[in-house]
Design a protein around this motif. Structure first.
Motif, short mmCIF file in Angstrom:
data_model
loop_
_atom_site.label_atom_id
_atom_site.label_comp_id
_atom_site.label_asym_id
_atom_site.label_seq_id
_atom_site.Cartn_x
_atom_site.Cartn_y
_atom_site.Cartn_z
N ALA A 1 0.83 -1.21 0.00
CA ALA A 1 0.00 0.00 0.00
C ALA A 1 0.86 1.26 0.00
O ALA A 1 0.59 2.22 -0.73
N ALA A 2 1.92 1.27 0.80
CA ALA A 2 2.80 2.43 0.86
C ALA A 2 3.50 2.66 -0.48
O ALA A 2 3.66 3.80 -0.93
N ALA B 1 2.38 1.83 -3.44
CA ALA B 1 1.42 2.32 -4.43
C ALA B 1 1.18 3.82 -4.25
O ALA B 1 0.93 4.54 -5.22
N TYR B 2 1.29 4.30 -3.02
CA TYR B 2 1.04 5.72 -2.74
C TYR B 2 2.30 6.56 -3.01
O TYR B 2 2.23 7.63 -3.63
N ALA B 3 3.46 6.09 -2.53
CA ALA B 3 4.73 6.83 -2.71
C ALA B 3 5.85 5.80 -2.76
O ALA B 3 6.34 5.36 -1.72
N THR C 1 6.98 4.60 6.43
CA THR C 1 5.55 4.32 6.61
C THR C 1 5.34 3.01 7.36
O THR C 1 4.52 2.92 8.28
#
Length: 393
Positions: free
Chosen positions: A223-224, A226-228, A237
């Motif tokens: 998830a991290a 995919a975001y940054a 994160t």
């Protein structure tokens, strides 16, 4: 009254002993039997003495064993004890017994008769059956546990490795114990624009707690990213999430290498950030430049609120391979008790160059098999390489 009990005759003690007694001639004919054994078998003295042989009181299997093993051994050794047999009672029931027989001789050593002691083994047999049932149930539970552990372990690893255009990928997972879920993990996943995220790590502990931490770590990393997708930010994160999820009283931590793989001409650029994890191995096509990609000061993830992480960047050209691994490999013990260690792995990897990713993982997997009991921790391997000229992916 009490004194009278102490003055019981030897005959009374024989007749009512807590075990059965019988005497037989050399051919097995019964010449004497005590009341205890008669009661167990449901026979009268007249039915047995002078009329039956000892083997007649045994089951079919017992008679066969008596004739082929028991009697010959008794004649040779003069004494035989602790033999499990089954006797047949008057109503046809089976009586499990333990039998001890002694061959009595005269002063010249000539055999005269056989004296046999019979112990009721019904309680023992029931105990053995219960022990066997418990063992079988435990084995079934163990098999169910193994299946559960294997299923859970598979759920924490990618079912298949993706196809990355222009790159070879191979992985291997060694499970140290089939009874416990391990804490090693890896993954390779797309991030768009031709970029790929990779990670490999190891959580503290074993079992259900480790599985829960592994699951949280894997999904947080994805998830991290995919975001940054910048590797240092991804690890920060993850560190924040673990600190929020677990209190200081139940602190959980892990080691991770997270990497960003970006196409770069005829190869790829790899940016790796590490949080307390063993360094990746870079195997160059030429072989002599095999080395570790150290990321100093990278701290354990989840241990400190303000943890520092470091990153390193390298280019993978044709024939180059990047190997990520968990410390089960370097912490394995050699037959003499010494740790396998970083230097031995570096020398081993240097000899592999210019092996591609599949060959490198196959070679290290074979190496793991040589450690035997010295490999007592789970070990994950993940290799990524650019095929040498002339090889197609």
């Amino acid at each position: 009254m009490f004194n009278a009990l102490l003055e019981d005759s030897s005959e009374d003690l024989y007749e009512h002993a807590p075990c059965g007694y019988l005497s037989t001639l050399l051919d097995g004919q019964i010449v004497k039997v005590n009341t205890t054994l008669l009661t167990w078998l449901g026979h009268t003295r007249e039915q047995l003495v002078g009329r039956r042989r000892f083997s007649d009181l045994l089951t079919v299997g017992g008679r066969l064993y008596h004739e082929t093993h028991f009697a010959p051994l008794l004649r040779m050794q003069g004494e035989l004890g602790g033999v499990a047999l089954e006797m047949r009672t008057a109503d046809g029931a089976r009586l499990p017994v333990m039998v001890t027989s002694v061959l009595k001789t005269d002063t010249d050593g000539r055999p005269l008769l056989i004296r046999t002691t019979v112990f009721d083994a019904r309680d023992r047999r029931a105990y053995e059956r219960e022990l066997l049932r418990a063992r079988q149930e435990a084995e079934r539970d163990r098999e169910r546990l193994k299946r559960l552990v294997a299923t859970l372990q598979r759920s924490l690893l990618p079912p298949v490795l993706p196809h990355v255009p222009g790159m070879e990928i191979a992985a291997h997972y060694h499970i140290a114990s089939p009874d416990q879920v391990g804490g090693d993990f890896y993954d390779v996943f797309p991030l768009g624009d031709g970029r790929w995220g990779i990670f490999l790590g190891d959580v503290c502990g074993k079992g259900a707690g480790a599985a829960a931490l592994t699951s949280l770590t894997r999904y947080t990393l994805r998830a991290a990213a995919a975001y940054a997708p910048e590797p240092l930010e991804v690890l920060r994160t993850l560190n924040t999430v673990l600190r929020q999820e677990y209190t200081d009283d139940e602190m959980r931590f892990c080691t991770v290498i997270f990497g960003l793989i970006t196409p770069d001409g005829d190869g790829f650029t790899a940016t790796l950030a590490s949080g307390g994890h063993p360094p990746a191995l870079l195997m160059r096509a030429a072989g002599e430049d095999t080395r570790y990609l150290h990321t100093p000061e990278g701290l354990l993830i989840g241990a400190l609120a303000e943890a520092r992480f470091t990153a390193v960047e390298t280019r993978l050209g044709p024939g180059d391979t990047l190997l990520l691994y968990t410390d089960g490999l370097t912490e394995a013990r050699l037959p003499g008790g010494d740790r396998y260690g970083d230097e031995a792995l570096l020398a081993f990897a240097a000899d592999l160059s210019p092996a591609g990713a599949p060959a490198a993982v196959a070679a290290v997997t074979e190496l793991l098999g040589t450690f035997g009991d010295g490999l007592d921790d789970d070990t994950a391997l993940l290799a990524l390489g650019v095929p040498a000229p002339g090889r197609q992916v």
